[in-house]
Design a protein around this motif. Structure first.
Motif, short mmCIF file in Angstrom:
data_model
loop_
_atom_site.label_atom_id
_atom_site.label_comp_id
_atom_site.label_asym_id
_atom_site.label_seq_id
_atom_site.Cartn_x
_atom_site.Cartn_y
_atom_site.Cartn_z
N PRO A 178 -74.67 -29.77 82.55
CA PRO A 178 -75.07 -31.17 81.61
C PRO A 178 -73.93 -31.60 80.62
CG PRO A 178 -76.95 -29.78 81.85
CD PRO A 178 -75.79 -29.02 82.44
N ASP A 269 -79.43 -30.40 87.02
CA ASP A 269 -79.96 -29.05 86.75
C ASP A 269 -80.20 -28.24 87.90
OD1 ASP A 269 -80.21 -29.70 83.99
OD2 ASP A 269 -82.50 -30.37 84.08
N HIS A 272 -76.71 -27.19 88.88
CA HIS A 272 -76.26 -25.97 87.88
C HIS A 272 -76.71 -24.75 88.19
CE1 HIS A 272 -76.96 -23.45 84.36
NE2 HIS A 272 -75.63 -24.06 84.07
#
Length: 350
Positions: A178, A269, A272
């Motif tokens: 992010p 997300d 990630h």
């Protein structure tokens, strides 16, 4: 409902074990299709207005990923050109604080000024090294050479305490980490690494007041009404960060629009979590083999000292990694699997 795995399988079928996204990302199938269609449009002489629309789709998508209003996003060709604009905005003698051995495209424009005080410190000391006379802190969110993450929250707090601005290069993080671009004064990133677009694009996020930048690169696209700004001086610059645009590489944006759509469908997300889990698996396997990587907890990039000499051998066997300053650098992204990790570990064990 499509899952993370099914979306990725539909877009990628690499012939080799590709663990080199820190150099350049693989192109999704939808991106290849979009670029091929753009090429046909150019070859057949069809109207290309939709390609300019692709560029604005890219701007909007990046703004969403960065968490900022689209009016704060400029688009050009390289991080270095935007670093040059930021460097040009500083008064003579201003101090710029950087991390030692950070990527050249970030730091070099400040050295090229010749009349700035550029000070480099170890990455882990950059926040504590901000001083009252520091004008700008320029640092990569993730170090290209070894994957170490900067403590951007600490940098931001230290800069605010001393009245300095911050400039973050997110080229090695945008797409898997992010960005929180609104927390910084300036943020730049390229589109051909973790965002998986063609080469030829870079983004710059600027403050609402433009941060004192002068649009030195302004051409016709920087006008508030670009198609009415084609001849003579631009009479009215764009009221948004578009005043810092350079003429768009249309084929690049046709592809990048498709690439960013995939990242948004998957979610940063989820990307990630996927990427870091693979990197952690590699770190664990390295420990079993008796190798100690450069500490980079939470990073999708793992760099192993003294193993860079094996890059050519690994490439010949169909495993793509990088040799950076003698270190073997492996970068794990959404198209990689545990099989890729294990194949690299097996190769390193021999």
């Amino acid at each position: 409902m499509e899952t993370f795995e099914s979306l990725v399988r539909a877009e990628f079928a690499p012939e080799h074990t590709f663990l080199n996204t820190a150099s350049n990302g693989l192109l999704p199938a939808r991106t290849v299709t979009a670029v091929q269609e753009a090429l046909r449009m150019r070859a057949e002489g069809r109207p290309i207005g939709s390609l300019y629309e692709d560029a604005e789709r890219v701007r909007a998508a990046f703004a969403r990923l960065a968490g900022v209003p689209v009016e704060r996003v400029a688009m050009g060709a390289s991080v270095a050109e935007y670093g040059g604009l930021i460097a040009a905005s500083l008064p003579a003698g201003a101090e710029v604080l950087t991390a030692e051995a950070d990527f050249s495209s970030l730091v070099n424009p400040f050295h090229m000024r010749g009349d700035l005080k550029v000070r480099a410190v170890p990455l882990e000391r950059i926040a504590e090294s901000v001083r009252p006379d520091t004008a700008l802190v320029a640092v990569s969110a993730v170090q290209s050479a070894d994957g170490r993450l900067a403590d951007l929250a600490a940098v931001r707090e230290a800069a605010r305490t001393h009245g300095a601005r911050t400039y973050v290069d997110a080229s090695q993080s945008a797409g898997w980490l992010p960005m929180e671009a609104g927390s910084h004064d300036f943020l730049a990133a390229v589109g051909f690494k973790w965002l998986m677009g063609p080469h030829g694009n870079a983004f710059l996020v600027v403050p609402e007041d433009f941060g004192g930048l002068t649009p030195l690169l302004a051409g016709w696209v920087a006008g508030e009404l670009p198609w009415e700004s084609c001849y003579g001086p631009v009479e009215e610059l764009a009221h948004s960060a578009r005043r810092f645009d350079v003429s768009p590489s249309l084929l690049t944006y046709a592809g990048l629009a498709a690439s960013l759509s995939l990242i948004e469908e998957l979610g940063v997300d989820a990307v990630h979590a996927h990427d870091v889990a693979l990197a952690d698996r590699f770190r664990s396997g390295l420990a079993d083999l008796g190798h100690t990587p450069i500490p980079s907890p939470g990073s999708a990039i793992v760099s192993v000292p003294e193993l860079g000499v094996r890059q050519a051998e690994l490439s010949e066997s169909g495993i793509e990694v990088s040799d950076r300053a003698g270190n073997l650098r492996a970068a794990f992204h959404l198209y990689n699997t545990t099989t890729d990790v294990d194949r690299l570990l097996t190769a390193l064990s021999s």
